[in-house]
Design a protein around this motif. Structure first.
Motif, PDB file in Angstrom:
ATOM      1  N   GLN A  92      13.085 -29.074  77.812  1.00  0.00           N
ATOM      2  CA  GLN A  92      13.497 -28.052  76.857  1.00  0.00           C
ATOM      3  C   GLN A  92      15.008 -27.899  76.747  1.00  0.00           C
ATOM      4  N   LEU A  93      15.741 -28.519  77.661  1.00  0.00           N
ATOM      5  CA  LEU A  93      17.206 -28.482  77.592  1.00  0.00           C
ATOM      6  C   LEU A  93      17.763 -29.746  78.209  1.00  0.00           C
ATOM      7  N   GLU A  94      19.017 -30.012  77.882  1.00  0.00           N
ATOM      8  CA  GLU A  94      19.731 -31.138  78.471  1.00  0.00           C
ATOM      9  C   GLU A  94      21.036 -30.636  79.061  1.00  0.00           C
ATOM     10  N   LEU A  95      21.379 -31.172  80.229  1.00  0.00           N
ATOM     11  CA  LEU A  95      22.549 -30.741  80.991  1.00  0.00           C
ATOM     12  C   LEU A  95      23.452 -31.953  81.206  1.00  0.00           C
ATOM     13  N   TYR A  96      24.742 -31.771  80.920  1.00  0.00           N
ATOM     14  CA  TYR A  96      25.696 -32.855  81.038  1.00  0.00           C
ATOM     15  C   TYR A  96      26.952 -32.405  81.786  1.00  0.00           C
ATOM     16  N   GLU A  97      27.667 -33.391  82.343  1.00  0.00           N
ATOM     17  CA  GLU A  97      29.039 -33.166  82.764  1.00  0.00           C
ATOM     18  C   GLU A  97      29.931 -34.002  81.857  1.00  0.00           C
ATOM     19  N   LEU A  98      30.839 -33.342  81.170  1.00  0.00           N
ATOM     20  CA  LEU A  98      31.766 -34.011  80.262  1.00  0.00           C
ATOM     21  C   LEU A  98      33.130 -34.138  80.923  1.00  0.00           C
ATOM     22  N   THR A  99      33.705 -35.315  80.858  1.00  0.00           N
ATOM     23  CA  THR A  99      35.102 -35.512  81.228  1.00  0.00           C
ATOM     24  C   THR A  99      35.864 -35.820  79.953  1.00  0.00           C
ATOM     25  N   LEU A 100      36.853 -34.979  79.648  1.00  0.00           N
ATOM     26  CA  LEU A 100      37.655 -35.137  78.438  1.00  0.00           C
ATOM     27  C   LEU A 100      39.070 -35.539  78.828  1.00  0.00           C
ATOM     28  N   ASN A 101      39.464 -36.739  78.479  1.00  0.00           N
ATOM     29  CA  ASN A 101      40.825 -37.173  78.717  1.00  0.00           C
ATOM     30  C   ASN A 101      41.780 -36.419  77.798  1.00  0.00           C
ATOM     31  N   PRO A 102      43.083 -36.422  78.080  1.00  0.00           N
ATOM     32  CA  PRO A 102      44.030 -35.741  77.187  1.00  0.00           C
ATOM     33  C   PRO A 102      43.863 -36.187  75.740  1.00  0.00           C
ATOM     34  N   GLY A 103      43.737 -35.228  74.843  1.00  0.00           N
ATOM     35  CA  GLY A 103      43.559 -35.534  73.433  1.00  0.00           C
ATOM     36  C   GLY A 103      42.133 -35.820  73.015  1.00  0.00           C
ATOM     37  N   ALA A 104      41.194 -35.835  73.965  1.00  0.00           N
ATOM     38  CA  ALA A 104      39.796 -36.123  73.640  1.00  0.00           C
ATOM     39  C   ALA A 104      39.210 -35.022  72.759  1.00  0.00           C
ATOM     40  N   SER A 105      38.213 -35.395  71.958  1.00  0.00           N
ATOM     41  CA  SER A 105      37.593 -34.402  71.081  1.00  0.00           C
ATOM     42  C   SER A 105      36.171 -34.811  70.734  1.00  0.00           C
ATOM     43  N   SER A 106      35.426 -33.861  70.153  1.00  0.00           N
ATOM     44  CA  SER A 106      34.064 -34.130  69.692  1.00  0.00           C
ATOM     45  C   SER A 106      34.056 -34.814  68.336  1.00  0.00           C
ATOM     46  N   GLY A 107      35.191 -34.895  67.680  1.00  0.00           N
ATOM     47  CA  GLY A 107      35.291 -35.488  66.351  1.00  0.00           C
ATOM     48  C   GLY A 107      36.170 -34.623  65.467  1.00  0.00           C
ATOM     49  N   THR A 108      36.245 -34.987  64.198  1.00  0.00           N
ATOM     50  CA  THR A 108      37.136 -34.286  63.280  1.00  0.00           C
ATOM     51  C   THR A 108      36.422 -33.261  62.416  1.00  0.00           C
ATOM     52  N   ASP A 109      35.104 -33.192  62.509  1.00  0.00           N
ATOM     53  CA  ASP A 109      34.333 -32.271  61.669  1.00  0.00           C
ATOM     54  C   ASP A 109      33.535 -31.289  62.522  1.00  0.00           C
ATOM     55  N   PHE A 110      33.267 -30.116  61.941  1.00  0.00           N
ATOM     56  CA  PHE A 110      32.444 -29.125  62.616  1.00  0.00           C
ATOM     57  C   PHE A 110      30.980 -29.553  62.599  1.00  0.00           C
ATOM     58  N   LEU A 111      30.250 -29.146  63.639  1.00  0.00           N
ATOM     59  CA  LEU A 111      28.816 -29.418  63.753  1.00  0.00           C
ATOM     60  C   LEU A 111      28.033 -28.135  63.553  1.00  0.00           C
ATOM     61  N   GLN A 112      26.816 -28.265  63.029  1.00  0.00           N
ATOM     62  CA  GLN A 112      25.887 -27.146  62.908  1.00  0.00           C
ATOM     63  C   GLN A 112      24.472 -27.678  63.038  1.00  0.00           C
ATOM     64  N   HIS A 113      23.658 -27.061  63.872  1.00  0.00           N
ATOM     65  CA  HIS A 113      22.241 -27.402  63.968  1.00  0.00           C
ATOM     66  C   HIS A 113      21.545 -26.278  64.722  1.00  0.00           C
ATOM     67  N   THR A 114      20.233 -26.342  64.812  1.00  0.00           N
ATOM     68  CA  THR A 114      19.504 -25.282  65.497  1.00  0.00           C
ATOM     69  C   THR A 114      19.621 -25.442  67.011  1.00  0.00           C
ATOM     70  N   GLY A 115      19.254 -24.408  67.751  1.00  0.00           N
ATOM     71  CA  GLY A 115      19.319 -24.434  69.200  1.00  0.00           C
ATOM     72  C   GLY A 115      20.471 -23.587  69.726  1.00  0.00           C
ATOM     73  N   GLU A 116      20.779 -23.779  70.999  1.00  0.00           N
ATOM     74  CA  GLU A 116      21.882 -23.067  71.651  1.00  0.00           C
ATOM     75  C   GLU A 116      22.686 -24.041  72.485  1.00  0.00           C
ATOM     76  N   LYS A 117      23.934 -23.677  72.743  1.00  0.00           N
ATOM     77  CA  LYS A 117      24.785 -24.432  73.647  1.00  0.00           C
ATOM     78  C   LYS A 117      25.475 -23.464  74.595  1.00  0.00           C
TER      79      LYS A 117
END
Length: 210
Positions: free
Chosen positions: A125-150
């Motif tokens: 029912q859920l997924e769990l992650y560890e994210l490592t973000l290097n300097p300047g890292a990002s999820s992308g250039t656009d906003f995301l929208q979908h159902t669920g929770e974070k």
């Protein structure tokens, strides 16, 4: 953010393949999933809003996707985003336990993000992650929208979380939770790597999106 880029693996991370090998495996995974679903490149482009050229480049290991691109592909191909992860040795892997050295990895070299799955491969029912973000890292250039929770917790470094066009700079010890329908994206605007525990619930269609 979908072009190639360079990044370093986090210190003490498990040994993983070269960037070229990762790109090749990821491209083959996308192509096989598309073919299994009986979809053409145009069909996937229509479902994701990505261009035919981008999908073709991904399948031929000519481009590396952002987190947003992989999420769109996972929805279009009706698979968990974990399908795109590098697999660990399946020998003696407990069904409900994930050992540190057996985490499944997803390296997004263009985005500067390393994503490690902390939940077992079985669907839940859920997924769990560890994210490592290097300097300047990002999820992308656009906003995301979908159902669920974070939700998430900042282990070290800084994370800039954008929610509905408002930026929130989070430091180690800060945490968050929000409905995934809120337009969101994130990045690391600092010169130091950041580590984040990231939690995502399933979509209402019963397919995890990461």
């Amino acid at each position: 953010m979908d072009g190639r880029g360079d990044t370093k693996a986090p210190k003490d991370a498990p040994t993983i393949d070269s960037d070229d090998a990762v790109d090749q495996r990821l491209g083959e995974t996308v192509r096989l999933l598309r073919q299994r679903a009986g979809l053409s490149i145009q069909d996937v482009a229509n479902k994701t809003g990505l261009s035919n050229g981008m999908i073709s480049q991904l399948e031929r290991a000519r481009a590396m996707p952002s987190i947003r691109t992989l999420r769109l592909l996972s929805i279009a191909l009706d698979v968990p985003i974990s399908y795109f992860f590098e697999t660990s040795d399946p020998a003696d892997v407990p069904r409900y336990i994930v050992r540190k050295n057996s985490r499944r990895l997803l390296r997004l070299t263009a985005s500067g993000v390393v994503k490690e799955a902390l939940t077992p491969a079985d669907q839940g029912q859920l997924e769990l992650y560890e994210l490592t973000l290097n300097p300047g890292a990002s999820s992308g250039t656009d906003f995301l929208q979908h159902t669920g929770e974070k939700a998430g917790y900042i282990l070290s470094g800084s994370l800039r979380l954008w929610l509905d066009n408002q930026a929130h700079l989070l430091e180690a010890g800060d945490s968050f939770r929000f409905p995934s329908i809120v337009p969101h994206m994130f990045d690391n605007p600092t010169q130091q790597a950041a580590r984040v525990i990231w939690v995502t619930t399933l979509r209402q269609t019963d397919s995890p999106v990461g």
